[in-house]
Design a protein around this motif. Structure first.
Motif, PDB file in Angstrom:
ATOM      1  N   ALA B  13      51.730  49.446  49.919  1.00  0.00           N
ATOM      2  CA  ALA B  13      52.438  49.443  48.767  1.00  0.00           C
ATOM      3  C   ALA B  13      52.019  49.890  47.343  1.00  0.00           C
ATOM      4  N   VAL B  14      50.605  49.777  47.211  1.00  0.00           N
ATOM      5  CA  VAL B  14      49.943  49.964  46.263  1.00  0.00           C
ATOM      6  C   VAL B  14      49.801  51.637  46.407  1.00  0.00           C
ATOM      7  N   ALA B  15      49.476  52.103  47.365  1.00  0.00           N
ATOM      8  CA  ALA B  15      49.363  53.708  47.709  1.00  0.00           C
ATOM      9  C   ALA B  15      50.375  54.467  47.418  1.00  0.00           C
ATOM     10  N   LEU B  17      52.698  53.914  45.416  1.00  0.00           N
ATOM     11  CA  LEU B  17      52.889  54.076  43.702  1.00  0.00           C
ATOM     12  C   LEU B  17      52.170  54.916  43.412  1.00  0.00           C
ATOM     13  N   PHE B  18      50.766  54.910  43.803  1.00  0.00           N
ATOM     14  CA  PHE B  18      50.016  56.104  43.281  1.00  0.00           C
ATOM     15  C   PHE B  18      50.311  57.395  43.785  1.00  0.00           C
ATOM     16  N   GLU B  19      51.039  57.388  45.150  1.00  0.00           N
ATOM     17  CA  GLU B  19      51.456  58.661  45.661  1.00  0.00           C
ATOM     18  C   GLU B  19      52.255  59.391  44.476  1.00  0.00           C
ATOM     19  N   LEU B  21      52.530  59.182  41.515  1.00  0.00           N
ATOM     20  CA  LEU B  21      51.711  59.845  40.465  1.00  0.00           C
ATOM     21  C   LEU B  21      50.766  60.854  40.554  1.00  0.00           C
ATOM     22  N   ALA B  22      50.654  61.137  42.100  1.00  0.00           N
ATOM     23  CA  ALA B  22      49.862  62.333  42.416  1.00  0.00           C
ATOM     24  C   ALA B  22      50.187  63.352  42.396  1.00  0.00           C
ATOM     25  N   GLY B  65      62.276  53.761  41.857  1.00  0.00           N
ATOM     26  CA  GLY B  65      62.457  52.724  40.617  1.00  0.00           C
ATOM     27  C   GLY B  65      61.532  52.836  39.531  1.00  0.00           C
ATOM     28  N   LEU B  66      61.044  54.308  39.379  1.00  0.00           N
ATOM     29  CA  LEU B  66      60.312  54.553  38.217  1.00  0.00           C
ATOM     30  C   LEU B  66      61.176  55.221  37.111  1.00  0.00           C
TER      31      LEU B  66
END
Lengths: 112, 112
Positions: B13-15, B17-19, B21-22, B65-66
DNA sequence: ACATAATATTGCTAATTAGTAATATTGTCA
DNA sequence: TGACAATATTACTAATTAGCAATATTATGT
């Protein structure tokens, strides 16, 4: 307080850093290194990934400057180069937790 | 203060979200939306990407959801759903700036 | 020097995805 | 209704990469 937007190169640099954190196996390595430096073998044991992949991901994180490397005899110890990444992860974890709680509240209100 | 590590699902899940923004194109969209909501066309103009790609990336950010979406007549306005992402970006930018300054200091000391 | 343990590298496959052109959908206005 | 503008979707290609097995490298102890 300037309102200037990042240019393409800067955006790419930011994206590249996020990319490093966008992989569960790398996040797992990082969270295991949070407490103290570990050798490659210890990281392999702590996670459930193959040695070759751990080594590869360690190399990627090291090349990017997120990890430091130090040889001690036969072992190679990796450690966090910049604890800032934990601030990043904490922010993300906080958001995910908050979102999950909102979801829960919605579901609970529907179940009444 | 528990010392529990994130499990595989949580890491994923954390990954994820970072994805999000990547990707430079998505970061560019987000930074353009920082000041105020914009229509798709305005975002296309502000960035230099094709309409189809902007629309695609907006969809990805919205599904995650961003971003929030609101129709106004013929136009569709997107806006930031959770300003927390700017805290993330600020952290990353700060780190990159700090790293760059360290590099500069090294180069300068060598040039003396 | 040799056997062994720890780590790194290589070659590969499968899966993901950004970007694009073309097309479809949706809403507005006359 | 029909023409038009804004946005979304589709089908595709090219590029990237995680994970793996096998192999190479490097250091240690005898």
């Amino acid at each position: 307080m300037a309102k200037v937007l990042l240019n393409q190169d800067q955006l790419q640099a930011v994206a590249k850093l996020f990319e490093l954190l966008a992989e569960p196996s790398r996040l797992d390595i990082l969270q295991n290194l949070k407490k103290k430096p570990l050798s490659v073998g210890q990281i392999v044991d702590a996670t459930n990934a193959k040695q070759s992949n751990i080594s590869k991901q360690l190399g990627i994180l090291h090349d990017a400057g997120l990890l430091k490397r130090e040889r001690q005899g036969n072992l190679i110890f990796y450690s966090i180069a910049d604890p800032m990444i934990f601030d990043l992860c904490a922010l993300v974890c906080g958001k995910l937790r908050k979102d999950a709680q909102s979801q829960l509240a919605i579901v609970q209100s529907l179940a009444k």
